[in-house]
Motif scaffolding. Sequence first.
Motif, PDB file in Angstrom:
ATOM      1  N   ILE A 120     -98.002 -20.787   8.920  1.00 28.28           N
ATOM      2  CA  ILE A 120     -96.716 -21.470   9.026  1.00 28.28           C
ATOM      3  C   ILE A 120     -96.795 -22.799   8.286  1.00 28.28           C
ATOM      4  N   PRO A 121     -95.940 -23.020   7.289  1.00 26.47           N
ATOM      5  CA  PRO A 121     -95.971 -24.304   6.567  1.00 26.47           C
ATOM      6  C   PRO A 121     -95.608 -25.465   7.478  1.00 26.47           C
ATOM      7  N   ALA A 122     -96.072 -26.648   7.121  1.00 32.38           N
ATOM      8  CA  ALA A 122     -95.901 -27.822   7.976  1.00 32.38           C
ATOM      9  C   ALA A 122     -94.437 -28.104   8.295  1.00 32.38           C
ATOM     10  N   TRP A 123     -93.557 -27.861   7.323  1.00 28.08           N
ATOM     11  CA  TRP A 123     -92.149 -28.191   7.551  1.00 28.08           C
ATOM     12  C   TRP A 123     -91.443 -27.189   8.461  1.00 28.08           C
ATOM     13  N   GLU A 124     -92.132 -26.096   8.819  1.00 26.12           N
ATOM     14  CA  GLU A 124     -91.521 -25.100   9.707  1.00 26.12           C
ATOM     15  C   GLU A 124     -92.169 -25.076  11.084  1.00 26.12           C
ATOM     16  N   VAL A 125     -93.150 -25.936  11.327  1.00 24.08           N
ATOM     17  CA  VAL A 125     -93.869 -25.911  12.611  1.00 24.08           C
ATOM     18  C   VAL A 125     -92.931 -26.195  13.779  1.00 24.08           C
ATOM     19  N   ASP A 126     -92.055 -27.169  13.633  1.00 25.22           N
ATOM     20  CA  ASP A 126     -91.144 -27.500  14.732  1.00 25.22           C
ATOM     21  C   ASP A 126     -90.252 -26.317  15.086  1.00 25.22           C
ATOM     22  N   ARG A 127     -89.798 -25.619  14.079  1.00 20.14           N
ATOM     23  CA  ARG A 127     -88.985 -24.417  14.326  1.00 20.14           C
ATOM     24  C   ARG A 127     -89.829 -23.336  14.995  1.00 20.14           C
ATOM     25  N   ALA A 128     -91.090 -23.214  14.567  1.00 16.75           N
ATOM     26  CA  ALA A 128     -91.982 -22.232  15.188  1.00 16.75           C
ATOM     27  C   ALA A 128     -92.186 -22.537  16.667  1.00 16.75           C
ATOM     28  N   VAL A 129     -92.298 -23.826  16.993  1.00 21.59           N
ATOM     29  CA  VAL A 129     -92.472 -24.231  18.398  1.00 21.59           C
ATOM     30  C   VAL A 129     -91.233 -23.844  19.211  1.00 21.59           C
ATOM     31  N   GLU A 130     -90.064 -24.055  18.657  1.00 22.74           N
ATOM     32  CA  GLU A 130     -88.826 -23.679  19.350  1.00 22.74           C
ATOM     33  C   GLU A 130     -88.814 -22.189  19.666  1.00 22.74           C
ATOM     34  N   ILE A 131     -89.218 -21.390  18.689  1.00 23.25           N
ATOM     35  CA  ILE A 131     -89.227 -19.929  18.877  1.00 23.25           C
ATOM     36  C   ILE A 131     -90.257 -19.548  19.935  1.00 23.25           C
ATOM     37  N   LEU A 132     -91.419 -20.183  19.896  1.00 21.25           N
ATOM     38  CA  LEU A 132     -92.465 -19.872  20.867  1.00 21.25           C
ATOM     39  C   LEU A 132     -92.036 -20.242  22.282  1.00 21.25           C
ATOM     40  N   ILE A 133     -91.361 -21.358  22.430  1.00 18.48           N
ATOM     41  CA  ILE A 133     -90.865 -21.753  23.755  1.00 18.48           C
ATOM     42  C   ILE A 133     -89.925 -20.682  24.305  1.00 18.48           C
ATOM     43  N   ALA A 134     -89.024 -20.190  23.457  1.00 20.85           N
ATOM     44  CA  ALA A 134     -88.090 -19.149  23.888  1.00 20.85           C
ATOM     45  C   ALA A 134     -88.835 -17.857  24.235  1.00 20.85           C
ATOM     46  N   THR A 135     -89.956 -17.619  23.573  1.00 17.37           N
ATOM     47  CA  THR A 135     -90.716 -16.385  23.779  1.00 17.37           C
ATOM     48  C   THR A 135     -91.514 -16.402  25.071  1.00 17.37           C
ATOM     49  N   LEU A 136     -91.702 -17.563  25.671  1.00 15.25           N
ATOM     50  CA  LEU A 136     -92.451 -17.648  26.930  1.00 15.25           C
ATOM     51  C   LEU A 136     -91.764 -16.878  28.049  1.00 15.25           C
ATOM     52  N   ASP A 137     -90.491 -16.534  27.874  1.00 13.08           N
ATOM     53  CA  ASP A 137     -89.747 -15.774  28.879  1.00 13.08           C
ATOM     54  C   ASP A 137     -89.714 -14.283  28.572  1.00 13.08           C
ATOM     55  N   ASP A 138     -90.488 -13.841  27.581  1.00 13.08           N
ATOM     56  CA  ASP A 138     -90.489 -12.425  27.204  1.00 13.08           C
ATOM     57  C   ASP A 138     -90.885 -11.558  28.404  1.00 13.08           C
ATOM     58  N   PRO A 139     -90.242 -10.391  28.562  1.00 13.49           N
ATOM     59  CA  PRO A 139     -90.576  -9.534  29.712  1.00 13.49           C
ATOM     60  C   PRO A 139     -91.991  -8.971  29.672  1.00 13.49           C
TER      61      PRO A 139
END
Length: 276
Positions: free
Chosen positions: A64-83
């Motif tokens: 993941i390029p440095a300028w996309e890390v914050d977006r990656a974190v947002e996606i990962l946070i949302a994924t913590l609720d995966d079934p």
Amino acid sequence: MKFTRVRFRLGLRSLMILVALVSLAVWGAMIIWSPTRRLAQRLRPDQPVYVRREAASTLGSHLIPAWEVDRAVEILIATLDDPSPRVREYAGVGLHQVGPRAGRATPHLFPLLGDEDRYVRYVAARALASIAPPPSPYTKEVVAALERMLDDPDEGVRRAAAESLVELGANEKAVPIVLDALISEDESLRSWAQVTIGRARVPGPFADRLILELGADESRRREFALFILQQVAPTKAFPALRALVEDDRPEIRRWAAEQLDRLTPHRGEVAAGPAS
């Protein structure tokens, strides 16, 4: 016949338009080939578990390029609720890999400490130490949550919580778990304990307990305690051995004298390792 060289000249307005078009093209290409955009699509609920799991793990990697890390974190946070517990686990792994830049995910990891899946709890405990190290505003809350995890029914989760506490410098309550592993018959546990103590932000509590272990009846416990003590607090090893020379037990006095003879020529240096 003469050929006239043709010179192209761009006016300021034309140059600005060209720069804008190039910027627009680059921006469009970044969106089209964006790793986070592709990985987010693989995390849709209609995707197989193994696809979502690998996508979550990749979001925290060096891909993941440095300028996309914050977006990656947002996606990962949302994924913590995966079934799926496996996807939740790998989302935690991704956040752990990102480190302090994922600090805003801290409150979202707390619920995972009570997850029914032990691997999810394990990863959550380790990720918290990675994303909320001091002086994070969440550190105090993280320490309290990890200390509660020391009573988890799963041994691996308890060790994960202890390891994280040691890395955060709040290892007082983690000391017994780590030292129990240090004197275990299991070589893998002893190795884990050695590495964990070596990472201690505040080695003082370990030094005090290790000094007590120097007086243990089992020679194996004494040898490993001395080895680790020389790593985390080398200046305390020599005085501790000098005190044991006056111990009431002949075996302890003899062992302490032997160690002093071995260390005296190299006083202040770290020993090569525990005796076999």
